[in-house]
Every structure is written in C-alpha cells, then in structure tokens.
Scaffold this active site. Structure first.
Site, PDB file in Angstrom:
ATOM      1  N   ARG A 196      19.924  52.989  52.006  1.00 28.57           N
ATOM      2  CA  ARG A 196      18.760  53.510  52.703  1.00 28.57           C
ATOM      3  C   ARG A 196      18.961  53.396  54.217  1.00 28.57           C
ATOM      4  O   ARG A 196      19.873  52.714  54.668  1.00 28.57           O
ATOM      5  CB  ARG A 196      17.492  52.800  52.234  1.00 28.57           C
ATOM      6  CG  ARG A 196      17.598  51.315  51.980  1.00 28.57           C
ATOM      7  CD  ARG A 196      16.433  50.879  51.077  1.00 28.57           C
ATOM      8  NE  ARG A 196      16.344  49.440  50.904  1.00 28.57           N
ATOM      9  CZ  ARG A 196      16.938  48.781  49.934  1.00 28.57           C
ATOM     10  NH1 ARG A 196      17.713  49.411  49.082  1.00 28.57           N
ATOM     11  NH2 ARG A 196      16.794  47.467  49.820  1.00 28.57           N
ATOM     12  N   LYS A 209      16.854  35.625  44.295  1.00 29.83           N
ATOM     13  CA  LYS A 209      17.923  36.305  45.047  1.00 29.83           C
ATOM     14  C   LYS A 209      17.454  36.629  46.465  1.00 29.83           C
ATOM     15  O   LYS A 209      18.154  36.361  47.435  1.00 29.83           O
ATOM     16  CB  LYS A 209      18.288  37.609  44.317  1.00 29.83           C
ATOM     17  CG  LYS A 209      19.096  38.568  45.135  1.00 29.83           C
ATOM     18  CD  LYS A 209      19.509  39.793  44.343  1.00 29.83           C
ATOM     19  CE  LYS A 209      18.525  40.922  44.297  1.00 29.83           C
ATOM     20  NZ  LYS A 209      18.365  41.689  45.539  1.00 29.83           N
ATOM     21  N   ASN A 210      16.246  37.209  46.569  1.00 26.23           N
ATOM     22  CA  ASN A 210      15.811  37.710  47.872  1.00 26.23           C
ATOM     23  C   ASN A 210      15.289  36.618  48.811  1.00 26.23           C
ATOM     24  O   ASN A 210      14.931  36.906  49.948  1.00 26.23           O
ATOM     25  CB  ASN A 210      14.792  38.836  47.688  1.00 26.23           C
ATOM     26  CG  ASN A 210      15.461  40.078  47.117  1.00 26.23           C
ATOM     27  OD1 ASN A 210      16.692  40.197  47.137  1.00 26.23           O
ATOM     28  ND2 ASN A 210      14.672  40.998  46.595  1.00 26.23           N
ATOM     29  N   CYS A 242      24.026  49.784  45.828  1.00 24.55           N
ATOM     30  CA  CYS A 242      23.756  50.744  44.751  1.00 24.55           C
ATOM     31  C   CYS A 242      23.111  52.008  45.313  1.00 24.55           C
ATOM     32  O   CYS A 242      23.005  52.181  46.519  1.00 24.55           O
ATOM     33  CB  CYS A 242      22.825  50.089  43.744  1.00 24.55           C
ATOM     34  SG  CYS A 242      21.282  49.626  44.508  1.00 24.55           S
ATOM     35  N   ARG A 244      24.426  41.615  39.810  1.00 24.79           N
ATOM     36  CA  ARG A 244      24.073  41.351  41.212  1.00 24.79           C
ATOM     37  C   ARG A 244      22.874  40.415  41.291  1.00 24.79           C
ATOM     38  O   ARG A 244      22.722  39.686  42.268  1.00 24.79           O
ATOM     39  CB  ARG A 244      23.646  42.662  41.906  1.00 24.79           C
ATOM     40  CG  ARG A 244      24.777  43.537  42.391  1.00 24.79           C
ATOM     41  CD  ARG A 244      24.207  44.717  43.141  1.00 24.79           C
ATOM     42  NE  ARG A 244      23.118  44.262  44.000  1.00 24.79           N
ATOM     43  CZ  ARG A 244      22.028  44.954  44.272  1.00 24.79           C
ATOM     44  NH1 ARG A 244      21.857  46.158  43.781  1.00 24.79           N
ATOM     45  NH2 ARG A 244      21.096  44.456  45.067  1.00 24.79           N
ATOM     46  N   ASP A 282      10.054  46.311  42.668  1.00 20.39           N
ATOM     47  CA  ASP A 282      11.159  45.775  41.857  1.00 20.39           C
ATOM     48  C   ASP A 282      10.748  45.566  40.399  1.00 20.39           C
ATOM     49  O   ASP A 282      11.604  45.312  39.548  1.00 20.39           O
ATOM     50  CB  ASP A 282      11.652  44.445  42.442  1.00 20.39           C
ATOM     51  CG  ASP A 282      12.251  44.634  43.827  1.00 20.39           C
ATOM     52  OD1 ASP A 282      12.731  45.739  44.116  1.00 20.39           O
ATOM     53  OD2 ASP A 282      12.217  43.678  44.624  1.00 20.39           O
TER      54      ASP A 282
HETATM   55  N1  EPU Z   1      13.360  51.818  55.315  1.00 17.54           N
HETATM   56  C1  EPU Z   1      13.569  52.739  56.301  1.00 17.54           C
HETATM   57  N2  EPU Z   1      14.272  52.328  57.400  1.00 17.54           N
HETATM   58  C2  EPU Z   1      14.750  51.061  57.533  1.00 17.54           C
HETATM   59  C3  EPU Z   1      14.521  50.137  56.505  1.00 17.54           C
HETATM   60  C4  EPU Z   1      13.809  50.544  55.405  1.00 17.54           C
HETATM   61  O1  EPU Z   1      13.149  53.884  56.205  1.00 17.54           O
HETATM   62  O2  EPU Z   1      15.374  50.784  58.564  1.00 17.54           O
HETATM   63  C5  EPU Z   1      12.587  52.236  54.143  1.00 17.54           C
HETATM   64  C6  EPU Z   1      13.328  52.059  52.826  1.00 17.54           C
HETATM   65  O3  EPU Z   1      14.183  53.161  52.559  1.00 17.54           O
HETATM   66  C7  EPU Z   1      12.182  51.940  51.851  1.00 17.54           C
HETATM   67  C8  EPU Z   1      11.100  51.208  52.667  1.00 17.54           C
HETATM   68  O4  EPU Z   1      11.453  51.378  54.030  1.00 17.54           O
HETATM   69  O5  EPU Z   1      11.722  53.202  51.529  1.00 17.54           O
HETATM   70  C9  EPU Z   1      10.939  49.739  52.403  1.00 17.54           C
HETATM   71  O6  EPU Z   1      12.185  49.098  52.478  1.00 17.54           O
HETATM   72  P1  EPU Z   1      12.349  47.571  52.886  1.00 17.54           P
HETATM   73  O7  EPU Z   1      13.050  47.535  54.203  1.00 17.54           O
HETATM   74  O8  EPU Z   1      11.083  46.817  52.735  1.00 17.54           O
HETATM   75  O9  EPU Z   1      13.338  47.098  51.766  1.00 17.54           O
HETATM   76  P2  EPU Z   1      14.425  46.017  51.983  1.00 17.54           P
HETATM   77  O10 EPU Z   1      13.926  44.993  52.908  1.00 17.54           O
HETATM   78  O11 EPU Z   1      15.701  46.687  52.309  1.00 17.54           O
HETATM   79  C10 EPU Z   1      13.774  44.293  50.140  1.00 17.54           C
HETATM   80  C11 EPU Z   1      14.438  43.753  48.905  1.00 17.54           C
HETATM   81  C12 EPU Z   1      14.444  44.829  47.840  1.00 17.54           C
HETATM   82  C13 EPU Z   1      13.004  45.252  47.556  1.00 17.54           C
HETATM   83  C14 EPU Z   1      12.342  45.730  48.858  1.00 17.54           C
HETATM   84  C15 EPU Z   1      10.888  46.064  48.708  1.00 17.54           C
HETATM   85  C16 EPU Z   1      16.047  42.192  49.784  1.00 17.54           C
HETATM   86  C17 EPU Z   1      17.470  41.850  50.004  1.00 17.54           C
HETATM   87  N3  EPU Z   1      15.794  43.367  49.234  1.00 17.54           N
HETATM   88  O12 EPU Z   1      14.566  45.402  50.533  1.00 17.54           O
HETATM   89  O13 EPU Z   1      15.007  44.235  46.675  1.00 17.54           O
HETATM   90  O14 EPU Z   1      12.983  46.285  46.617  1.00 17.54           O
HETATM   91  O15 EPU Z   1      12.447  44.697  49.859  1.00 17.54           O
HETATM   92  O16 EPU Z   1      10.178  44.965  48.256  1.00 17.54           O
HETATM   93  O17 EPU Z   1      15.158  41.395  50.069  1.00 17.54           O
HETATM   94  C18 EPU Z   1      16.045  44.235  44.587  1.00 17.54           C
HETATM   95  O18 EPU Z   1      15.969  42.992  44.613  1.00 17.54           O
HETATM   96  O19 EPU Z   1      16.370  44.881  43.562  1.00 17.54           O
HETATM   97  C19 EPU Z   1      15.728  44.974  45.793  1.00 17.54           C
HETATM   98  C20 EPU Z   1      16.098  46.238  45.966  1.00 17.54           C
END
Ligand code: EPU
Length: 417
Positions: A122, A22-23, A117, A398, A305
């Site tokens: 965030r 997915k990611n 969700c 999802r 995850d």
């Molecule tokens: N964060 C901030 N500010 C931002 C962005 C992120 O404070 O502007 C915080 C988040 O709240 C979190 C941390 O930084 O505490 C890390 O978040 P990150 O940005 O790395 O997460 P993401 O890129 O939004 C992706 C995956 C997630 C996975 C995380 C961590 C995708 C679409 N999503 O999210 O996948 O958990 O990296 O590896 O690639 C899932 O597949 O279930 C999922 C949630």
C-alpha cells in the site's frame, strides 16, 4: 512449509493459548532503536514477520539473543548503518515503522519500498507527508526513499486518513525530537497504547495514546527496560470464529477480551454463544447463526483484520449479510476462493460483498493470498467436506505461530507438507 492439508468435519475441544501480538511485537522491536542499553522482551510470538524484523535489525548492527519461553534480549547500542536491507525491507510492510526510530537516533535512513503480501503493497504517502512536518528531507527513488534531517523538529500533524503504523512511527520519532509534537486524528489501537506505555517506562513523555490526539514532549535520551508483549487480539478473534464454526467448546486463554469489544458484540448479534472471562473466551456449541452486516472501522470499530474470518462465519448464517470493507482495497478478493469451496458470495464492488447462507463447503486446493485471508481458508477447510489443500502458507506463518501443531492438539486433522 509450503502447504497445509486439512480433513474437515472434526469437532474440536480443549484449550488454546493466545500468543503475543504480532502488531505490538513488531513495534517494540523497532522501538529498541530509540533505547540505550539492553531490553528483555517476553511473550514474543515465533512467527515469520518477527524473524524478518529481527534479521533487519541484526543487519543494521543490533545484538539479539533468543532466550527460552518466547523471551529475547536486544541491544541496539552498536547500530551503525542507515540503509535497511533491500530484500528484507521490501518483503515486509512493517519495515516502514523503522523510519521513525532511525530518524530519531541517526537522523538518516534509506528504506526500500515496503511490500509483503497483496495488501502489504500500500502507499506510504502519509509517512512522506508527516516526516516533512518534522523537518525531514526526502528523496524518492524508483524503489527506495532516502530520509535525512539535520534535527527532528516537533510539530503539529493531522492525519488525513487514520493510520496505525503512521501513528506509531511518528510517536516514536517524536520521543527524541526537539520540543512538542501533537498528532491529531491518530489511530487508537491497543497496540499503540501498549507501545506508548513501554516508551514512557523508558523515559518518554507521551500523553493521550489510545485516543485520537497524542501529545509527545521530546526528551534527550531513553533507557531500555524490560517489557511483555500484549496478547494478540486478532489471533483471539480468529480462534473464536474457529470454535463457533466447528460447533466446538474450546477455551481460548491468555487473551484480553476487552480489546475485542466490537467484534464480540457482532459475534453475539450473529448468534454466537460465548462465555467471556477476564482473560479467556469459551466458545459454545449449538449456536445458530443469523445473517449480520458489518462494516470494518479503525479501533474501537470492527477490525479489518477480523473481517475475513467473520465473512466465513456468515457463509454458515441464515440469510444475506453485507460485509463492507472500506479500509483496504483488495481484502475481499479471497471470497472467490470461498465460492470455489461452495460459498455463495456476491461481490458488489471491491469494498463490499453479500454473503448468502447457509451453504455447505467442500474441500478444494486453494492458495493463501495474504495472512488473514489465508487463516480464513484454513478455518474453511476445518468445516469443509473432504480434503482442503492450502498453498502459499508462508503468508499464514507470518502471523500465526506453529498453527498446525496447536490445532492438532484441539483435535483438528491438519498437517503441513
Ligand atoms: N494508507 C495510505 N497511505 C499511507 C499509509 C496507509 O493510503 O501512507 C492507507 C492504507 O492503504 C489503508 C489505510 O490507509 O487503506 C489504513 O492503513 P494503516 O496505515 O492504518 O495500516 P497499517 O498501519 O499499514 C496496520 C496493521 C495491519 C492492519 C492495519 C489496520 C501493522 C504492522 N499492521 O497496518 O495489520 O490491518 O493497521 O488496522 O500494525 C495484519 O496484521 O494482517 C495487518 C495487515
């Protein structure tokens, strides 16, 4: 579907093939905005998040043709809108990654606050801060953001916190920006490397992806090429826990175990017996689990995850395991649902729980709060005594394709209602 009903206690057997990640798939779809011409993408998972992303792209003007065998063709040559649909964009956290390609191609994008969700809602401060370094002007409105730039200027940017989608978004923006961009303290997930390899194949100049420093030289144009989505490492890990929990010998195929080194190490330390090949993992019955502490960490650490399935596994381990989840606030709250099913989990604070095991689990009615907690409740249902009903399964759908049918083939007693 709205509910899954599971009767626990069945041993599973046979083979389950892992779907495309997915990611990775979400980012390859977003990247198509950067490319001229038509791309064929294979091994696309058929899941709700991918459907949502396709709807957003179609609404912007993309032409997407679904072919057989998880293949699709996409051309974004006729994209002509700058506003991401409010309803679609706000229901999917990953809509944020469209900002990079949209700014690179059209110099402007309007994004509704991305959601999804519980953990999807965030902050996006990293995106705002980072785009300002590229010379983008940002107007924040109560529920949306307007990003606009005369041109994207390559920059040096250091992430104050490691962000997966942040790294991918800026990497995509930088491919068509003017000059050189250096991203420091970047995320290193395999999906980022796979995305960079694809973009390089299309003509981009990206070095260092998969390490903490990514260097991108902007180019004038990128040409669409065909690509294949890498196997989903989170689905793989989820099935590993499923096989071990149900005391079953199952073969998890079409996967890449080298993307799961830390997780597999912790599974082995916890007593899980596995046979690992180049592109498969077999779970062995009769494992005896011992309490094992984990702390989630960005790649190559223990994936956040996979924290929820591992926490469930520890309810069947002897002793007290400390599960520490520093990355996300709120990703441990599902443990109260495991407690309702008979687990003995104590919440120390929003980032830490202690799991005391082993405990017998009993079927209950529980709702899925998010994707990874949802699939974990499903796994709990597979070992619980009696009937478990899981609501809000749209969260599970999802990210997991056709899960009830795939598990039925292994012998699980599960149906959707
Ligand atoms: N964060 C901030 N500010 C931002 C962005 C992120 O404070 O502007 C915080 C988040 O709240 C979190 C941390 O930084 O505490 C890390 O978040 P990150 O940005 O790395 O997460 P993401 O890129 O939004 C992706 C995956 C997630 C996975 C995380 C961590 C995708 C679409 N999503 O999210 O996948 O958990 O990296 O590896 O690639 C899932 O597949 O279930 C999922 C949630």
């Amino acid at each position: 579907m709205e509910k899954y009903i599971i009767k626990g206690g069945r041993e599973l057997s046979g083979e389950i093939k892992v779907k495309g990640a997915k990611n990775h798939a979400l980012k390859v779809l977003a990247a198509s905005i950067l490319l001229k011409g038509e791309a064929e993408i294979s091994n696309m998972p058929k899941i709700n998040d991918i459907e949502q992303m396709q709807l957003i792209l179609k609404d912007l003007g993309a032409d997407i043709q679904q072919k057989q065998n998880s293949r699709l063709n996409i051309s974004t040559d006729r994209i002509n809108k700058i506003a991401i649909d409010k309803k679609l964009g706000s229901s999917l956290r990953a809509s944020i990654i469209l900002t990079g390609p949209m700014l690179a191609r059209l110099r402007e994008v309007i994004l509704p606050h991305p959601g999804g969700c519980v953990i999807g809602k965030r902050p996006i401060d990293i995106f705002i801060d980072g785009f300002r370094s590229f010379g983008v002007e940002i107007k924040e409105k109560p529920n949306s953001y307007h990003f606009k730039a005369k041109k994207l200027q390559g920059c040096d940017y250091i992430f104050y916190k490691i962000s997966v989608t942040g790294t991918e978004t800026f990497m995509m923006a930088a491919t068509l920006a003017k000059g050189k961009t250096v991203l420091k303290n970047a995320a290193q997930e395999p999906e980022i490397l796979a995305l960079a390899n694809y973009l390089n194949n299309c003509g981009a100049k990206i070095r260092g992806a998969g390490t903490s420093t990514v260097i991108i030289e902007g180019v004038k144009e990128l040409k669409a090429k065909n690509t294949v989505i890498i196997p989903d490492r989170i689905e793989t890990g989820t099935f590993v826990v499923m096989g071990l929990l149900t005391n079953s010998m199952i073969k998890i195929s079409n996967c890449n175990p080298s993307h799961l080194e830390n997780f597999l190490l912790m599974i082995k330390r916890a007593g899980g017996k596995l046979e690992i090949g180049e592109n498969f993992i077999k779970t062995m019955p009769n494992s005896e689990f011992t309490a094992t502490d984990i702390i989630t960490h960005e790649y190559p650490g223990f994936s956040t995850d996979l924290q929820a399935p591992f926490t469930l596994l520890m309810t069947q381990a002897k002793g007290a395991s400390l599960i520490h989840e520093p990355i996300f606030e709120g990703r441990l709250f599902f443990t109260d649902k495991l407690n309702q099913m008979g687990a003995n989990i104590i919440m120390c604070d929003p980032h830490r729980v202690i799991v005391n095991g082993p405990t017998k689990l009993f079927g209950k009615n529980v709702d899925s709060p998010d994707l990874r907690a949802g699939i974990t409740l499903l796994l709990a249902g597979l070992i619980a005594k009696g009937k478990t009903t899981i609501g809000n399964v749209n969260h599970i759908e999802r990210g997991y394709e056709n899960i009830t049918e795939r598990l039925k083939k292994l012998g699980a007693e599960i149906y959707a209602k």
